[in-house]
Each structure stands twice: as structure tokens, then as C-alpha cells.
Design an enzyme around this catalytic site. Structure first.
Site, PDB file in Angstrom:
ATOM      1  N   HIS A  37      -3.636  80.287 -34.574  1.00 30.79           N
ATOM      2  CA  HIS A  37      -4.928  80.268 -35.250  1.00 30.79           C
ATOM      3  C   HIS A  37      -5.643  78.920 -35.101  1.00 30.79           C
ATOM      4  CE1 HIS A  37      -3.233  77.871 -38.592  1.00 30.79           C
ATOM      5  NE2 HIS A  37      -2.157  78.636 -38.442  1.00 30.79           N
ATOM      6  N   ASP A  38      -6.956  78.999 -34.990  1.00 30.56           N
ATOM      7  CA  ASP A  38      -7.836  77.814 -34.965  1.00 30.56           C
ATOM      8  C   ASP A  38      -7.639  76.941 -33.730  1.00 30.56           C
ATOM      9  OD1 ASP A  38      -9.037  78.203 -37.706  1.00 30.56           O
ATOM     10  OD2 ASP A  38      -6.940  77.972 -38.279  1.00 30.56           O
ATOM     11  N   GLY A  84      -0.869  76.422 -34.540  1.00 33.22           N
ATOM     12  CA  GLY A  84      -2.237  76.414 -35.035  1.00 33.22           C
ATOM     13  C   GLY A  84      -2.937  75.077 -34.871  1.00 33.22           C
TER      14      GLY A  84
END
Length: 270
Positions: free
Chosen positions: A124-125, A142
Site C-alpha cells: 500500500h501507498d 508499504g
């Protein structure tokens, strides 16, 4: 109900999904209601694309790729985050990619012409540039960033918030817990900077003069005298007109949550 041309009868494409021209969706795929597939995309079979995911033209996804499901972050509370994947990417078997979180800007992005081999993961991100290659089983935690044309070898693991610079190479089975400079080569567990990605630069057509300049700058940056930031300023002054060296200097100056990956010992010729 008639199945549209290019969509296998066993595939499920939920109402609301946006499909470009000439999209092909093979057997037992599932496309969620907020997914967008660009022109010429192909889901070979058993591919699942979920969430607010946009995939660019001509990207091809192989069986058991799982794209756009909720982030693997216990703080995630269902916020409306996104995943954007560029054009002409190759996503092989078992690849996973997650959208963003509130703590990272609500967005995960992957550039154009990227290759993700079997069972690699984009957390994520993350921000992944253009022309990046992940070999089998690469794990990107992440909030990481990976610059254009970087290559990560099989089984490499990158810790949260780490940065991998453009044209860098992270060796197979390496555990990268610090930032790898542009054009650098990181090897080992825990990874250390072992020189420059000379073979990668040669393959991408960098001129001999540019490679020599990068090598001289590397030696100065990681010489034993002074602090790293003092050496950065010296290199910036000496190579003020060299684009590649300027990228390295800017990368170090920008900083991040991780330290810069450095050589184990004072470098000789990389």
C-alpha cells in the site's frame, strides 16, 4: 444474457466496471464494479481485480494475480483509496498489489512498461516508476518508492518507507532496510551498497563518459573523509552540470525515513 465478445462466459464483470476497446477477460476472472481496464488489457484467466483500481492500456495479467484488494495494514478502515497501474505492464502469476491508505495519501501508483514476475508484491501507498522490473517473489512493503528502470532481483525484500533510486539494482534475496541511491547496486542481508549498476547502465545505452563520471562521483561520495553531507556538497559543486550525478545528489539531499545504504568498507572502483 449474451456475454460480450472478449469476455469468457465464466468470467464475472460487475455492473459499473469500465472496459476499454478490445479488452479480453478469460475464464474465471472477477472484475469489480469500480474497476477500469484500458484499451487492449488482457486478463488471461483466474485474475481478480477489485476496489478502485485503474489499469492502463495493453497491460496483461496472468492467472491468480490479485489486484486492488484492501491493503494489508491493520490501521485501514475502508477509506476510499485507489490503485493505478500504467500501460503496457506485464503482471505474472500470483502477483498482489494493494491500494493506498489514509496514512500514505490514499494512493498506490505503478508506472508504464513495468514487469512483475510471479508472486511479487506491491504494498500500500507505494510509488513505482516506469520500466521497473520485479523478479519472482520480490516483496515491496508499504510506503516505498522505486525509481524508473530499477531492477529488484528474485526474493528481494524492501522495508517500509525505503526508497530505491532510478536505474538501481537490488540483488536477489537482499534485505534492503535503507535507501539505495540512483544507479546504485545493493546486495546482501542486510543489504549494503556494493557499487554502481554498471551492467544496467551499459545495457540502457549510457555513454562511457557518463559512466566514468558516475564512478568518480561515487568514489567521492563514499570516501572515508568527512561526513556524507559534506561530501555531497563537494560532489554537487564538482559535477554541477552532470544530470546523473545531480539525480544522486538530489536523492540524498531529499532524505526520507530511512538512512542511505552505504558500502561496507571504503569503496574501490565499483
Amino acid at each position: 444474457m449474451t456475454t460480450p465478445v472478449g469476455i469468457h462466459p465464466s468470467a464475472i464483470v460487475e455492473d459499473g466496471a469500465t472496459l476499454g476497446a478490445d479488452v479480453r477477460i478469460g475464464p474465471f476472472c472477477h472484475v469489480g464494479p469500480e474497476v477500469s481496464l484500458g484499451d487492449g488489457c488482457e486478463l488471461v484467466s483466474h485474475v481478480v481485480v477489485a476496489g478502485r483500481t485503474a489499469i492502463g492500456p495493453r497491460t496483461r495479467l496472468y492467472p491468480f494475480a490479485s489486484i486492488g484488494h484492501p491493503p494489508q495494514d491493520l490501521k485501514f478502515k475502508g477509506e476510499p483509496s485507489t490503485l493505478a497501474i500504467g500501460a503496457d505492464c506485464l503482471i505474472r502469476e500470483g502477483v498482489t498489489m494493494n491500494p493506498g491508505t489514509a496514512g500514505g495519501g490514499l494512493e498506490t501508483t505503478v508506472g508504464d512498461n513495468c514487469t512483475f514476475l510471479a508472486n511479487s508484491h506491491v504494498g500500500h501507498d507505494c510509488r513505482v516508476g516506469n520500466g521497473v522490473i520485479f523478479s519472482n517473489n520480490v516483496m515491496l512493503a508499504g510506503h516505498c518508492s522505486v525509481g524508473d528502470f530499477a531492477i529488484l532481483g528474485g526474493g528481494a525484500a524492501v522495508i517500509q518507507f525505503a526508497r530505491v533510486g532510478a536505474h538501481a539494482f537490488v540483488g536477489g534475496l537482499s534485505g534492503l532496510e535503507n535507501d539505495c541511491i540512483p544507479y546504485g547496486m545493493a546486495l546482501g542481508n542486510r543489504a549494503y551498497l556494493s557499487g554502481l549498476n554498471i551492467i544496467g547502465l551499459q545495457r540502457r545505452g549510457f555513454a562511457r563518459e557518463d559512466i566514468h563520471a558516475l564512478r568518480r562521483a561515487y568514489r567521492l561520495l563514499f570516501a572515508p573523509e568527512g561526513t556524507l553531507m559534506e561530501r555531497v556538497e563537494d560532489v554537487a559543486a564538482e559535477f554541477d552540470s552532470h544530470r546523473g550525478v545531480a539525480e544522486i545528489v538530489a536523492f540524498i539531499r531529499a532524505g526520507g525515513k530511512r538512512s542511505i545504504c552505504t558500502p561496507r568498507e571504503s569503496p574501490s572502483a565499483p
